[in-house]
Design a protein around this motif. Sequence first.
Motif, PDB file in Angstrom:
ATOM      1  N   GLU A  37       0.810  -1.229   0.000  1.00  0.00           N
ATOM      2  CA  GLU A  37       0.000   0.000   0.000  1.00  0.00           C
ATOM      3  C   GLU A  37       0.836   1.267   0.000  1.00  0.00           C
ATOM      4  O   GLU A  37       0.315   2.356   0.209  1.00  0.00           O
ATOM      5  N   THR A  39       3.275   4.378  -1.425  1.00  0.00           N
ATOM      6  CA  THR A  39       3.243   5.263  -2.591  1.00  0.00           C
ATOM      7  C   THR A  39       4.681   5.642  -2.924  1.00  0.00           C
ATOM      8  O   THR A  39       5.617   5.299  -2.202  1.00  0.00           O
ATOM      9  N   ARG A  79      -1.204  -0.321  -9.809  1.00  0.00           N
ATOM     10  CA  ARG A  79      -2.626  -0.106  -9.543  1.00  0.00           C
ATOM     11  C   ARG A  79      -2.890   1.398  -9.495  1.00  0.00           C
ATOM     12  O   ARG A  79      -2.056   2.167  -9.020  1.00  0.00           O
ATOM     13  N   LEU A  80      -4.047   1.790  -9.966  1.00  0.00           N
ATOM     14  CA  LEU A  80      -4.456   3.190  -9.868  1.00  0.00           C
ATOM     15  C   LEU A  80      -5.679   3.263  -8.964  1.00  0.00           C
ATOM     16  O   LEU A  80      -6.704   2.645  -9.245  1.00  0.00           O
ATOM     17  N   ASP A  81      -5.556   3.968  -7.866  1.00  0.00           N
ATOM     18  CA  ASP A  81      -6.668   4.157  -6.933  1.00  0.00           C
ATOM     19  C   ASP A  81      -7.123   5.606  -7.017  1.00  0.00           C
ATOM     20  O   ASP A  81      -6.305   6.532  -6.956  1.00  0.00           O
ATOM     21  N   TYR A  82      -8.410   5.785  -7.161  1.00  0.00           N
ATOM     22  CA  TYR A  82      -8.954   7.145  -7.229  1.00  0.00           C
ATOM     23  C   TYR A  82      -9.108   7.696  -5.815  1.00  0.00           C
ATOM     24  O   TYR A  82      -9.977   7.281  -5.051  1.00  0.00           O
ATOM     25  N   GLU A  83      -8.213   8.584  -5.453  1.00  0.00           N
ATOM     26  CA  GLU A  83      -8.211   9.232  -4.130  1.00  0.00           C
ATOM     27  C   GLU A  83      -7.800  10.688  -4.311  1.00  0.00           C
ATOM     28  O   GLU A  83      -6.648  11.052  -4.041  1.00  0.00           O
ATOM     29  N   HIS A  86      -5.660  12.542  -1.621  1.00  0.00           N
ATOM     30  CA  HIS A  86      -4.396  11.950  -1.176  1.00  0.00           C
ATOM     31  C   HIS A  86      -3.225  12.822  -1.621  1.00  0.00           C
ATOM     32  O   HIS A  86      -3.215  13.340  -2.736  1.00  0.00           O
ATOM     33  N   TYR A  94      -5.724  10.336  -9.185  1.00  0.00           N
ATOM     34  CA  TYR A  94      -5.330   8.932  -9.055  1.00  0.00           C
ATOM     35  C   TYR A  94      -3.984   8.795  -8.340  1.00  0.00           C
ATOM     36  O   TYR A  94      -3.056   9.559  -8.584  1.00  0.00           O
ATOM     37  N   ARG A  96      -0.898   6.213  -7.743  1.00  0.00           N
ATOM     38  CA  ARG A  96      -0.275   4.983  -8.258  1.00  0.00           C
ATOM     39  C   ARG A  96       0.221   4.160  -7.079  1.00  0.00           C
ATOM     40  O   ARG A  96       0.987   4.637  -6.250  1.00  0.00           O
ATOM     41  N   ARG A  97      -0.254   2.923  -7.035  1.00  0.00           N
ATOM     42  CA  ARG A  97       0.111   1.983  -5.968  1.00  0.00           C
ATOM     43  C   ARG A  97       0.956   0.854  -6.546  1.00  0.00           C
ATOM     44  O   ARG A  97       0.907   0.575  -7.743  1.00  0.00           O
ATOM     45  N   ASP A 101      -0.424  -7.774  -5.419  1.00  0.00           N
ATOM     46  CA  ASP A 101      -1.744  -8.292  -5.058  1.00  0.00           C
ATOM     47  C   ASP A 101      -1.544  -9.133  -3.798  1.00  0.00           C
ATOM     48  O   ASP A 101      -0.924 -10.197  -3.846  1.00  0.00           O
TER      49      ASP A 101
END
Length: 139
Positions: A37, A39, A79-83, A86, A94, A96-97, A101
């Motif tokens: 998790e 960045t 992974r791209l998480d919409y935050e 942040h 977005y 980038r993580r 997995d």
Amino acid sequence: MTDPVAPRNSTMAVAASALRAQQSRMRIIAENIANAESTAPIDGADPYRRQVPVFQTREIDGATGVELARVREDQGDFRLDYEPGHPAADAEGYVRRPNVDTLIEAMDMREAQRAYEANLNVIETARAMEQRTLDLLKR
């Protein structure tokens, strides 16, 4: 005449090499999980990349063992998480993580643990057989 102790020694040496390999594999998997998790450390940089162990065979007492050859980076997509709120989010919101997995890592860890246990059983069985042989020779 062949040495009757040589096969046991090579069996234990091969199993020991596999123990070391699986131990390295578990360490790498633990590192992946720990960074799953995270960045990027600085703006514009890539986040942590999943590490993958690469093994190779090696000659051990006339038998084939295994060793960690190197650790390579998984070149899979991040992974791209919409935050949008942040601090590491880009202009579109977005983050980038890492391409880790945790479910796959957990399954890989379990597989490595089972392989470690299997090789530990090989060593314990070889020792027990040697002890039994010595006990028979004492009679």
